[in-house]
Design an enzyme around this catalytic site. Structure first.
Site, PDB file in Angstrom:
ATOM      1  N   GLY A  20      52.690  66.043  53.191  1.00 11.62           N
ATOM      2  CA  GLY A  20      53.493  64.994  53.850  1.00 11.62           C
ATOM      3  C   GLY A  20      53.279  63.588  53.316  1.00 11.62           C
ATOM      4  O   GLY A  20      53.532  62.619  54.017  1.00 11.62           O
ATOM      5  N   GLY A  58      54.390  62.629  49.987  1.00 13.82           N
ATOM      6  CA  GLY A  58      55.244  62.323  48.834  1.00 13.82           C
ATOM      7  C   GLY A  58      54.897  63.039  47.551  1.00 13.82           C
ATOM      8  O   GLY A  58      55.422  62.711  46.494  1.00 13.82           O
ATOM      9  N   LEU A  59      54.021  64.046  47.623  1.00 15.13           N
ATOM     10  CA  LEU A  59      53.657  64.740  46.392  1.00 15.13           C
ATOM     11  C   LEU A  59      54.360  66.100  46.250  1.00 15.13           C
ATOM     12  O   LEU A  59      53.984  66.919  45.415  1.00 15.13           O
ATOM     13  CB  LEU A  59      52.133  64.911  46.305  1.00 15.13           C
ATOM     14  CG  LEU A  59      51.336  63.600  46.263  1.00 15.13           C
ATOM     15  CD1 LEU A  59      49.838  63.869  46.166  1.00 15.13           C
ATOM     16  CD2 LEU A  59      51.765  62.718  45.081  1.00 15.13           C
ATOM     17  N   GLY A  60      55.362  66.307  47.072  1.00 15.43           N
ATOM     18  CA  GLY A  60      56.201  67.500  46.904  1.00 15.43           C
ATOM     19  C   GLY A  60      55.555  68.784  47.395  1.00 15.43           C
ATOM     20  O   GLY A  60      55.814  69.857  46.855  1.00 15.43           O
ATOM     21  N   SER A  61      54.729  68.679  48.444  1.00 18.30           N
ATOM     22  CA  SER A  61      54.044  69.893  48.912  1.00 18.30           C
ATOM     23  C   SER A  61      55.023  70.938  49.456  1.00 18.30           C
ATOM     24  O   SER A  61      54.842  72.135  49.224  1.00 18.30           O
ATOM     25  CB  SER A  61      53.010  69.547  49.979  1.00 18.30           C
ATOM     26  OG  SER A  61      53.636  68.926  51.075  1.00 18.30           O
ATOM     27  N   SER A  62      56.087  70.498  50.135  1.00 24.09           N
ATOM     28  CA  SER A  62      56.984  71.518  50.710  1.00 24.09           C
ATOM     29  C   SER A  62      57.788  72.215  49.618  1.00 24.09           C
ATOM     30  O   SER A  62      58.034  73.424  49.698  1.00 24.09           O
ATOM     31  CB  SER A  62      57.883  70.929  51.804  1.00 24.09           C
ATOM     32  OG  SER A  62      58.608  69.844  51.318  1.00 24.09           O
ATOM     33  N   ALA A  63      58.148  71.491  48.562  1.00 26.12           N
ATOM     34  CA  ALA A  63      58.862  72.139  47.455  1.00 26.12           C
ATOM     35  C   ALA A  63      57.939  73.116  46.740  1.00 26.12           C
ATOM     36  O   ALA A  63      58.328  74.258  46.453  1.00 26.12           O
ATOM     37  CB  ALA A  63      59.363  71.089  46.471  1.00 26.12           C
ATOM     38  N   ALA A  64      56.688  72.704  46.490  1.00 28.73           N
ATOM     39  CA  ALA A  64      55.749  73.593  45.798  1.00 28.73           C
ATOM     40  C   ALA A  64      55.486  74.845  46.637  1.00 28.73           C
ATOM     41  O   ALA A  64      55.409  75.958  46.106  1.00 28.73           O
ATOM     42  CB  ALA A  64      54.445  72.858  45.509  1.00 28.73           C
ATOM     43  N   ASP A  74      62.545  67.932  43.644  1.00 24.11           N
ATOM     44  CA  ASP A  74      61.170  68.425  43.798  1.00 24.11           C
ATOM     45  C   ASP A  74      61.047  69.902  43.426  1.00 24.11           C
ATOM     46  O   ASP A  74      60.086  70.315  42.784  1.00 24.11           O
ATOM     47  CB  ASP A  74      60.700  68.248  45.256  1.00 24.11           C
ATOM     48  CG  ASP A  74      60.435  66.796  45.607  1.00 24.11           C
ATOM     49  OD1 ASP A  74      60.895  65.920  44.858  1.00 24.11           O
ATOM     50  OD2 ASP A  74      59.773  66.542  46.635  1.00 24.11           O
TER      51      ASP A  74
HETATM   52  O1  PMV Z   1      58.342  62.242  49.616  1.00 22.46           O
HETATM   53  P1  PMV Z   1      58.986  63.450  49.060  1.00 22.46           P
HETATM   54  O2  PMV Z   1      58.082  64.308  48.249  1.00 22.46           O
HETATM   55  O3  PMV Z   1      59.677  64.238  50.124  1.00 22.46           O
HETATM   56  O4  PMV Z   1      60.074  62.948  47.985  1.00 22.46           O
HETATM   57  C1  PMV Z   1      61.345  62.634  48.367  1.00 22.46           C
HETATM   58  C2  PMV Z   1      62.175  62.062  47.262  1.00 22.46           C
HETATM   59  C3  PMV Z   1      63.519  61.543  47.779  1.00 22.46           C
HETATM   60  O5  PMV Z   1      64.219  61.014  46.659  1.00 22.46           O
HETATM   61  C4  PMV Z   1      63.308  60.436  48.781  1.00 22.46           C
HETATM   62  C5  PMV Z   1      64.347  62.624  48.430  1.00 22.46           C
HETATM   63  C6  PMV Z   1      64.951  63.661  47.490  1.00 22.46           C
HETATM   64  O6  PMV Z   1      65.386  64.685  48.000  1.00 22.46           O
HETATM   65  O7  PMV Z   1      65.049  63.414  46.266  1.00 22.46           O
END
Ligand code: PMV
Length: 324
Positions: free
Chosen positions: A107, A109-115, A156
């Protein structure tokens, strides 16, 4: 037993604007989430999910046929969703054990849910003997990630699947980028979790109220990305850092930065970073600082002395990995 892993990511340039079709530059990093899935030898009628940091949960196998499972507050729902999608035409299903081990802070911003989505799809496809291609893994991972973050640009999941340093534009237009010098990045974690969905809404409101300004800022992002591609190819770290600082000003203008982020960025620049910006959705989360090798230790020591959790990262060339 199938082991799959997928990397976390950083966004170097273009977050938020990427949702509105501007380009972004992103990279996978050397922090991964690993998912081990196996057909259960005991517990034939359950799905057991165990994690290293979010406890464990057991579901009856019948959940895979259940269409009104309340997914809203269920952290593990993406895994159940992937299972449902993959086994929907399988006649007889045995119990399943899934183990999740993550090195990725959640949570921020490092893309944990996508990974998580990418690694889970790869692992579960493998379990059901699907020799899946990366594009198939990506399709289902994007579909799954949309359960968590409806308006996702898909960036992501793409970077977590393919890995490396990448140019990305929506509608899955992406290509690898060249960089001629080692990039030393430091991540500083504000420790403040954010909701990507809420921050995406903040930007949408800003856009609706400031249409012309948003258009101007979007053009600036495109220029920043184009110049960054050149800087990466030239190995021009100073130019790259300046572009990060310019990108941060735009993120501040659309309302996703805040006092604490700006304070950390100022501190980073004072301790020798050549560029610094928030990475990901903002509102907390992580700051990305670019630093020359010789300043790295000095930077880390001083940021930590000020009480900030920070760590050096490198770009990871491999995306999703599967092992049987
Ligand atoms: O904070 P994160 O890892 O959810 O990154 C979001 C990046 C955004 O550009 C804000 C959203 C997206 O879907 O690209």
């Amino acid at each position: 037993m199938i082991i799959a892993s997928a990397p976390a990511k950083i966004i170097l340039f273009g977050e938020h604007f990427v949702i509105y079709n501007q380009p972004a530059i992103l990279a996978s990093i050397n922090k991964r989430i690993k998912i081990v899935s196996r057909i259960a030898l005991e517990n034939k009628n359950t799905i057991r999910i165990e994690t290293n940091d979010f406890g464990k949960k057991t579901y009856p196998l019948s959940i895979l046929k259940n269409t009104d499972h309340n997914s809203n507050n269920d952290f593990f729902y993406p895994i159940i969703y992937i299972l449902k999608r993959i086994v929907q035409n399988t006649e007889k299903i045995n119990g399943i054990d899934i183990k999740i081990e993550s090195e990725i802070p959640y949570g921020v911003g490092l893309g944990s849910s996508a990974a998580l989505s990418v690694a889970a799809v790869a692992s579960i496809y493998g379990l059901y003997n699907r020799d899946s291609k990366k594009n198939e893994i990506l399709d289902l991972a994007i579909e799954t990630e949309k359960l968590i973050h409806r308006n996702s640009s898909g960036a992501d999941c793409v970077i977590s699947t393919y890995g490396g340093l990448m140019y990305y534009q929506k509608k899955l237009n992406f290509r690898p980028l060249k960089y001629s010098k080692k990039l030393n990045f430091i991540i500083i974690n504000t420790g403040v979790k954010h909701s990507t969905g809420e921050l995406v809404s903040v930007v949408e409101r800003f856009r609706q109220n400031n249409f012309t300004t948003f258009l101007k800022l979007s053009n600036k992002v495109t220029n920043i990305c184009n110049n960054a591609i050149e800087a990466l190819e030239e190995g021009n770290i100073i130019k790259l850092g300046k572009l990060m600082n310019e990108n941060q000003i735009l993120l501040d203008q659309i309302g996703v930065s805040n006092k604490e982020i700006n304070k950390i960025i100022d501190m980073s620049l004072n301790y020798g970073a050549v560029g610094s910006k928030l990475t990901g959705a903002g509102g907390g989360g992580c700051i990305l600082s670019l630093i020359n090798q010789e300043k790295k230790e000095y930077f880390l020591t001083n940021m930590r002395r000020n009480g900030y959790e920070c760590f050096a990262i490198t770009i990871e060339n491999q995306g999703v990995k599967v092992k049987i």
